[in-house]
Design a protein around this motif. Sequence first.
Motif, PDB file in Angstrom:
ATOM      1  N   GLU A  19       1.037  -1.344   0.190  1.00 10.27           N
ATOM      2  CA  GLU A  19       0.077  -0.009  -0.122  1.00 10.27           C
ATOM      3  C   GLU A  19       0.767   1.414   0.335  1.00 10.27           C
ATOM      4  OE1 GLU A  19       1.644  -0.629   3.662  1.00 10.27           O
ATOM      5  OE2 GLU A  19      -0.537  -1.979   3.219  1.00 10.27           O
ATOM      6  N   PRO A  20      -0.421   2.259  -0.290  1.00 15.31           N
ATOM      7  CA  PRO A  20       1.433   3.397  -0.156  1.00 15.31           C
ATOM      8  C   PRO A  20       1.758   3.935   1.089  1.00 15.31           C
ATOM      9  CG  PRO A  20      -1.052   3.905  -1.613  1.00 15.31           C
ATOM     10  CD  PRO A  20      -1.041   2.947  -0.833  1.00 15.31           C
ATOM     11  N   THR A  21       2.632   4.118   0.954  1.00 17.77           N
ATOM     12  CA  THR A  21       3.355   4.895   3.015  1.00 17.77           C
ATOM     13  C   THR A  21       3.728   5.944   2.516  1.00 17.77           C
ATOM     14  OG1 THR A  21       5.401   4.418   1.615  1.00 17.77           O
ATOM     15  CG2 THR A  21       4.813   2.221   2.012  1.00 17.77           C
ATOM     16  N   GLY A  22       3.994   7.358   1.601  1.00 15.97           N
ATOM     17  CA  GLY A  22       3.979   8.038   2.343  1.00 15.97           C
ATOM     18  C   GLY A  22       6.212   7.956   2.875  1.00 15.97           C
ATOM     19  N   LYS A  23       6.365   8.892   3.555  1.00 13.16           N
ATOM     20  CA  LYS A  23       7.728   9.057   4.447  1.00 13.16           C
ATOM     21  C   LYS A  23       7.275   7.609   5.120  1.00 13.16           C
ATOM     22  CE  LYS A  23      11.421  11.211   6.498  1.00 13.16           C
ATOM     23  NZ  LYS A  23      11.440  12.484   7.488  1.00 13.16           N
ATOM     24  N   ILE A  24       8.315   6.933   5.104  1.00  8.88           N
ATOM     25  CA  ILE A  24       8.970   5.625   5.995  1.00  8.88           C
ATOM     26  C   ILE A  24       9.790   6.170   6.745  1.00  8.88           C
ATOM     27  CG2 ILE A  24       9.968   2.934   6.029  1.00  8.88           C
ATOM     28  CD1 ILE A  24       9.017   2.764   3.356  1.00  8.88           C
ATOM     29  N   GLN A  38       2.873   5.587   6.629  1.00 13.18           N
ATOM     30  CA  GLN A  38       1.868   6.818   7.044  1.00 13.18           C
ATOM     31  C   GLN A  38       0.622   5.938   7.557  1.00 13.18           C
ATOM     32  OE1 GLN A  38       1.198   8.520   3.189  1.00 13.18           O
ATOM     33  NE2 GLN A  38      -0.459   6.839   3.027  1.00 13.18           N
ATOM     34  N   ASN A  39       0.643   5.255   7.439  1.00 13.25           N
ATOM     35  CA  ASN A  39      -1.143   4.533   7.978  1.00 13.25           C
ATOM     36  C   ASN A  39      -0.941   3.355   8.679  1.00 13.25           C
ATOM     37  OD1 ASN A  39      -3.196   6.599   6.507  1.00 13.25           O
ATOM     38  ND2 ASN A  39      -2.586   5.506   4.840  1.00 13.25           N
ATOM     39  N   TYR A  40       1.005   2.820   8.505  1.00 15.85           N
ATOM     40  CA  TYR A  40       0.342   1.414   9.253  1.00 15.85           C
ATOM     41  C   TYR A  40       2.389   1.106   9.310  1.00 15.85           C
ATOM     42  CZ  TYR A  40      -2.992  -0.032   6.744  1.00 15.85           C
ATOM     43  OH  TYR A  40      -4.756   0.058   6.283  1.00 15.85           O
ATOM     44  N   PRO A  77      -7.596  -5.305  19.771  1.00 15.44           N
ATOM     45  CA  PRO A  77      -7.841  -6.462  18.092  1.00 15.44           C
ATOM     46  C   PRO A  77      -7.681  -5.104  17.267  1.00 15.44           C
ATOM     47  CG  PRO A  77      -9.302  -5.961  19.595  1.00 15.44           C
ATOM     48  CD  PRO A  77      -7.622  -5.411  21.029  1.00 15.44           C
ATOM     49  N   GLU A  78      -7.987  -4.183  17.431  1.00 14.87           N
ATOM     50  CA  GLU A  78      -8.370  -3.075  16.099  1.00 14.87           C
ATOM     51  C   GLU A  78      -6.960  -2.540  15.750  1.00 14.87           C
ATOM     52  OE1 GLU A  78      -8.398  -0.543  19.779  1.00 14.87           O
ATOM     53  OE2 GLU A  78      -9.435  -2.468  19.191  1.00 14.87           O
ATOM     54  N   ILE A  79      -5.953  -3.267  16.858  1.00 12.28           N
ATOM     55  CA  ILE A  79      -4.359  -2.571  15.760  1.00 12.28           C
ATOM     56  C   ILE A  79      -3.610  -3.401  15.322  1.00 12.28           C
ATOM     57  CG2 ILE A  79      -2.376  -0.926  17.197  1.00 12.28           C
ATOM     58  CD1 ILE A  79      -4.683   0.426  16.935  1.00 12.28           C
ATOM     59  N   TYR A  80      -3.756  -4.083  15.910  1.00 14.68           N
ATOM     60  CA  TYR A  80      -2.772  -5.705  15.730  1.00 14.68           C
ATOM     61  C   TYR A  80      -3.251  -6.375  14.888  1.00 14.68           C
ATOM     62  CZ  TYR A  80       0.438  -4.582  19.515  1.00 14.68           C
ATOM     63  OH  TYR A  80       1.446  -3.750  20.427  1.00 14.68           O
ATOM     64  N   LEU A  81      -2.735  -6.351  13.528  1.00 15.40           N
ATOM     65  CA  LEU A  81      -3.824  -6.213  12.504  1.00 15.40           C
ATOM     66  C   LEU A  81      -3.326  -8.061  11.973  1.00 15.40           C
ATOM     67  CD1 LEU A  81      -3.226  -3.687  10.803  1.00 15.40           C
ATOM     68  CD2 LEU A  81      -5.163  -4.202  11.290  1.00 15.40           C
ATOM     69  N   GLU A  82      -1.926  -8.593  11.550  1.00 19.24           N
ATOM     70  CA  GLU A  82      -1.448 -10.176  11.200  1.00 19.24           C
ATOM     71  C   GLU A  82       0.014  -9.321  10.978  1.00 19.24           C
ATOM     72  OE1 GLU A  82      -2.273 -10.151   6.752  1.00 19.24           O
ATOM     73  OE2 GLU A  82      -2.324  -8.030   6.096  1.00 19.24           O
ATOM     74  N   VAL A  83       0.450 -11.372  10.945  1.00 17.00           N
ATOM     75  CA  VAL A  83       1.829 -10.819  10.618  1.00 17.00           C
ATOM     76  C   VAL A  83       1.639 -11.256   8.973  1.00 17.00           C
ATOM     77  CG1 VAL A  83       3.412 -12.577  11.180  1.00 17.00           C
ATOM     78  CG2 VAL A  83       2.002 -11.870  13.179  1.00 17.00           C
ATOM     79  N   VAL A  84       3.089 -10.389   8.576  1.00 19.19           N
ATOM     80  CA  VAL A  84       2.893 -10.983   7.295  1.00 19.19           C
ATOM     81  C   VAL A  84       4.318 -10.976   6.584  1.00 19.19           C
ATOM     82  CG1 VAL A  84       1.521  -8.983   6.862  1.00 19.19           C
ATOM     83  CG2 VAL A  84       3.803  -8.475   6.856  1.00 19.19           C
ATOM     84  N   PRO A  85       4.564 -12.545   4.909  1.00 20.21           N
ATOM     85  CA  PRO A  85       5.901 -12.847   5.504  1.00 20.21           C
ATOM     86  C   PRO A  85       6.308 -12.080   4.028  1.00 20.21           C
ATOM     87  CG  PRO A  85       4.153 -13.460   3.653  1.00 20.21           C
ATOM     88  CD  PRO A  85       3.353 -12.631   4.766  1.00 20.21           C
ATOM     89  N   ALA A 104       7.064 -10.094   9.203  1.00 21.29           N
ATOM     90  CA  ALA A 104       7.377  -8.915   9.939  1.00 21.29           C
ATOM     91  C   ALA A 104       5.196  -8.820  10.767  1.00 21.29           C
ATOM     92  CB  ALA A 104       7.218  -7.448   8.574  1.00 21.29           C
ATOM     93  N   LEU A 105       5.440  -8.170  11.323  1.00 21.04           N
ATOM     94  CA  LEU A 105       4.083  -7.429  12.621  1.00 21.04           C
ATOM     95  C   LEU A 105       3.658  -6.554  11.959  1.00 21.04           C
ATOM     96  CD1 LEU A 105       1.685  -8.252  14.619  1.00 21.04           C
ATOM     97  CD2 LEU A 105       3.251  -7.466  16.040  1.00 21.04           C
ATOM     98  N   LYS A 106       2.040  -6.652  11.415  1.00 20.38           N
ATOM     99  CA  LYS A 106       1.237  -5.455  10.518  1.00 20.38           C
ATOM    100  C   LYS A 106       0.924  -4.546  11.681  1.00 20.38           C
ATOM    101  CE  LYS A 106      -0.481  -3.539   6.850  1.00 20.38           C
ATOM    102  NZ  LYS A 106      -1.389  -3.984   5.320  1.00 20.38           N
ATOM    103  N   MET A 107       0.617  -3.523  11.949  1.00 27.58           N
ATOM    104  CA  MET A 107       0.062  -2.673  13.542  1.00 27.58           C
ATOM    105  C   MET A 107      -0.345  -1.791  12.361  1.00 27.58           C
ATOM    106  SD  MET A 107       2.469  -3.606  16.339  1.00 27.58           S
ATOM    107  CE  MET A 107       4.331  -3.677  15.243  1.00 27.58           C
ATOM    108  N   LYS A 108      -1.599  -1.194  13.165  1.00 26.68           N
ATOM    109  CA  LYS A 108      -2.705   0.389  12.148  1.00 26.68           C
ATOM    110  C   LYS A 108      -1.119   1.430  13.166  1.00 26.68           C
ATOM    111  CE  LYS A 108      -6.420   2.982  13.200  1.00 26.68           C
ATOM    112  NZ  LYS A 108      -7.785   3.342  13.669  1.00 26.68           N
TER     113      LYS A 108
END
Length: 300
Positions: A19-24, A38-40, A77-85, A104-108
């Motif tokens: 997804e779009p990241t903006g500045k990392i 920017q969002n995650y 639960p709404e912040i911790y989203l998923e584990v991604v490869p 990686a653990l993906k979070m809001k």
Amino acid sequence: MLARNPLVEAMLNPQTYPEPTGKIELIQTHISFVFVTQNYVYKVKKPVNFGFLDFSTLEKRRANCEKELQLNRRLCPEIYLEVVPINQSKTLKIKGEGKTVEYALKMKRLPQECIMTQLLQEGKIDKKIIDQIAAIVAKFHSQAQTNSEISEFGSLRTVKTNWDENFTQTVKYINQTVPKADFEFMQTKINSFMDTNKALFESRISDKRIRDCHGDLHSGNIFVTDKICIFDAIEFNDRFRYSDVTADVAFLAMDLDYQKRTDLADYFIAQYIIYSKDTQLKQLLPFYKCYRAYVRGKVV
């Protein structure tokens, strides 16, 4: 300056993300690389082994990501989203094609200005917010897992082992960061309390007050927005979470004391006792406050 790390370089490239990241932004700790978009937020564990935690293999890092997700969904639960490869083909891609080389653990992402520590400094934390936190923590503790294995971590034997470890690890700092007289005073008082309160520790076990707790419950791990989010529970070592619920309560109370908000600390304790009906907790609070302060001083 970081040594050249292909994974870090890839994670700083917006093309790696789905997804779009903006500045990392990269935030580095002893055990993780944290990439803030920017969002995650994507958290990648470093391949390290410090004894008390072991992320030395890809499978161990995956398992710890999954465990961190599971544990923190209890409160956020709404912040911790998923584990991604993170996959390797021609380039590294999150959820891409090819071999999985990392997880990686993906979070809001939540705004940093909403961390409770910052809000305390700005005078924006009041009793209404503290009451909400007390209610959340009391409910969390009432629902947290307990069994014979977990209960053993509240036994006097285990608690004494934890304290002995603290003293052993810090004896070399006597007269550097802690005067010898203070060290010996604490050691004497702690051992005396344990020697004279065996029945109290036993009753905590029989009353099922030893739970799979948070383990790192301080203001730096609480977001206060329209909804309170208590995050970053310890996943890498069960011993740091399995404890008397008093240890969680004492950590935040000690932190509030440290930030010169004893009024809020006292209110938090009072409200927690109302919600949990754990009146016995008061007898152990000074003991566990001391424990949390000692550990905090040891690691920061």
